[in-house]
Design a protein around this motif. Structure first.
Motif, PDB file in Angstrom:
ATOM      1  N   LEU A  49       0.922  -1.379   0.379  1.00 39.71           N
ATOM      2  CA  LEU A  49       0.074   0.050   0.148  1.00 39.71           C
ATOM      3  C   LEU A  49       0.999   1.298   0.295  1.00 39.71           C
ATOM      4  CD1 LEU A  49      -2.207  -1.304   3.319  1.00 39.71           C
ATOM      5  CD2 LEU A  49      -2.693  -1.181   0.348  1.00 39.71           C
ATOM      6  N   TYR A  50       0.557   2.311  -0.574  1.00 43.37           N
ATOM      7  CA  TYR A  50       1.112   3.292  -0.450  1.00 43.37           C
ATOM      8  C   TYR A  50       0.446   4.632  -0.037  1.00 43.37           C
ATOM      9  CZ  TYR A  50       3.457   7.711  -1.627  1.00 43.37           C
ATOM     10  OH  TYR A  50       4.836   8.749  -1.863  1.00 43.37           O
ATOM     11  N   LEU A  51       0.346   5.432   0.837  1.00 43.95           N
ATOM     12  CA  LEU A  51      -0.428   6.036   1.163  1.00 43.95           C
ATOM     13  C   LEU A  51       0.605   7.451   2.244  1.00 43.95           C
ATOM     14  CD1 LEU A  51      -0.935   3.177   3.943  1.00 43.95           C
ATOM     15  CD2 LEU A  51      -2.929   4.783   4.154  1.00 43.95           C
ATOM     16  N   SER A  52      -0.177   8.588   1.579  1.00 41.61           N
ATOM     17  CA  SER A  52       0.735  10.214   1.478  1.00 41.61           C
ATOM     18  C   SER A  52      -0.468  10.840   2.021  1.00 41.61           C
ATOM     19  CB  SER A  52       0.925  10.390   0.122  1.00 41.61           C
ATOM     20  OG  SER A  52       2.088  12.079   0.646  1.00 41.61           O
ATOM     21  N   THR A  53      -0.005  12.714   2.401  1.00 37.58           N
ATOM     22  CA  THR A  53      -0.289  13.323   2.894  1.00 37.58           C
ATOM     23  C   THR A  53      -0.703  14.076   1.996  1.00 37.58           C
ATOM     24  OG1 THR A  53       1.843  14.230   3.643  1.00 37.58           O
ATOM     25  CG2 THR A  53       0.292  13.591   5.334  1.00 37.58           C
ATOM     26  N   SER A  54      -1.374  14.669   1.509  1.00 32.93           N
ATOM     27  CA  SER A  54      -1.242  15.808   0.380  1.00 32.93           C
ATOM     28  C   SER A  54      -0.923  17.166   0.741  1.00 32.93           C
ATOM     29  CB  SER A  54      -2.641  16.610   0.186  1.00 32.93           C
ATOM     30  OG  SER A  54      -3.155  17.509   1.661  1.00 32.93           O
ATOM     31  N   ALA A  55      -0.312  17.460  -1.064  1.00 31.54           N
ATOM     32  CA  ALA A  55       0.357  18.498  -1.046  1.00 31.54           C
ATOM     33  C   ALA A  55       0.556  19.236  -0.340  1.00 31.54           C
ATOM     34  CB  ALA A  55       0.821  19.056  -2.578  1.00 31.54           C
ATOM     35  N   ASP A  56      -0.648  20.064   0.274  1.00 31.30           N
ATOM     36  CA  ASP A  56      -0.641  20.767   1.447  1.00 31.30           C
ATOM     37  C   ASP A  56       0.549  21.118   2.317  1.00 31.30           C
ATOM     38  OD1 ASP A  56      -2.706  19.770   1.737  1.00 31.30           O
ATOM     39  OD2 ASP A  56      -3.641  21.158   2.047  1.00 31.30           O
TER      40      ASP A  56
END
Length: 387
Positions: A49-56
């Motif tokens: 799985l790949y999870l990330s926060t958004s660019a902001d």
């Protein structure tokens, strides 16, 4: 006395058995680059799985992403990186590609990392058979020199990463047989043009297959699906806001066809709920058919030649209530990942041929990484091997 001792012994054995059975599902290990460098790290892993926060989030220095490796026993290994909105994690055979805002990682008999220019938004990634390496595509933003919008493509060639610039904003993309296909706005921004990008050649070249004018208010609802004959994409609002249609573009002639796929009750809540929960993976080509999964979990099977569609099966209604949902296809199976905060996560395997659920796997301790305060979003899901 003997009965008492036997009872104690049985309780101890039962406790050991329970620990052996339960502990994998309650196991989570944060892994480092050194752990990923172990040549046997991927041996027991079956999904990613790949999870990330958004660019902001990066504007305040809080951006982060995680690659979550799921083992065959349901245990979890998490690798923390910097953030990358809409980033990808890709698998090919025994190779893995991960990425964050300024690094590309590859895992095969150890770990390698490639530093590259800062990126804030991913688009898609895949594997080029002809160059025996991965590629990854980014919507990089406006050029600092004022030369307009640019998307950047990184490709592995001869074992090294090569950077190329495509001077367009990419609305949707897909890959087939050595070529990347990209849907980009026309100069007047009243339509789209379809690019065929020859990514398997050392010098990157591309040309326009056709242009298509869309109705104001129409929206692209999927990445591109591609087969030998055509390029396909799902849209909504071209004929009506509550109607999903498939756009089919012939690769050779550029001829554009529209086929009605799914119509919903014409009210705002139903239209919103019908939107695919996975822009990246909800639409794909397989053995002469296209498959489209909507926001209600209905799996539409579409004949690639005629455009005729029917509901092949529906994903578990209970699992569709989850906070996180993602799908991926491997072979003739559709895999459905779900997670609700503070509860175990699950992967369900469905057969595309029969529509039946084949297996279900429970994954523990996702809650150690993904919490309501983590601000993480699920951007990709891959299955390494069957389970």
């Amino acid at each position: 006395m003997k009965k008492w001792m036997i009872t104690i012994a049985m309780l101890i054995l039962a406790g050991i058995a329970l620990f052996v059975f339960v502990s994998p599902l309650t196991s989570h290990k944060a892994v480092s680059q050194q752990d990923l460098s172990d040549t046997d790290f991927l041996d027991d892993k079956d999904s990613l799985l790949y999870l990330s926060t958004s660019a902001d989030q990066d504007a305040f220095g809080g951006g982060k992403s995680y690659a979550l490796f799921i083992s065959q026993d349901g245990s979890l290994s998490s690798f923390k990186m910097k953030g990358l909105e809409l980033g990808s994690a890709k698998i090919h055979g025994d190779s893995v590609m991960l990425e964050d805002k300024n690094t590309i990682f590859t895992i095969k008999n150890g770990l390698r990392s490639h530093k590259r220019a800062y990126q804030h938004t991913g688009d898609s990634a895949g594997f080029l058979q002809q160059t025996d390496g991965f590629y990854t595509l980014y919507n990089s933003g406006y050029d600092k020199k004022g030369d307009g919008y640019r998307s950047e493509l990184y490709r592995q060639m001869d074992g090294e990463w090569k950077k190329d610039v495509i001077p367009y904003y990419i609305r949707a993309s897909g890959f087939h047989d050595g070529a990347i296909y990209a849907l980009v706005p026309t100069a007047d921004e009243k339509g789209y043009q379809l690019l065929q990008i020859h990514a398997d050649q050392k010098k990157l070249t591309y040309y326009t297959i056709t242009k298509w004018q869309y109705r104001e208010g129409a929206s692209i609802e999927s990445q591109l699906a591609v087969d030998d004959q055509a390029v396909y994409v799902m849209i909504r609002g071209q004929k009506a806001s509550n109607l999903y249609q498939m756009v089919k573009i012939n690769k050779k002639s550029g001829k554009v066809e529209l086929h009605d796929i799914a119509k919903y009750k014409n009210d705002e809540q139903t239209i919103y709920s019908s939107m695919p929960f996975s822009f990246k993976n909800s639409f794909f080509s397989y053995e002469g058919y296209l498959y489209f999964i909507d926001g209600f979990g209905k799996v539409y099977k579409i004949d690639a030649k005629t455009g005729k569609s029917s509901i092949a099966f529906t994903l578990s209604p209970e699992k569709m209530k989850a906070d996180f949902k993602e799908i991926t296809r491997k072979g003739s199976s559709l895999y459905f990942f779900t997670y609700t905060y503070n509860q175990p996560a699950y992967i369900e395997q469905y057969s595309l041929k029969t529509g039946k659920k084949v297996k279900e796997k429970e994954i523990g301790k996702v809650k150690d990484v993904v919490t309501p305060k983590s601000h993480l979003k699920l951007y990709d899901f891959e299955v390494m091997k069957g389970f």
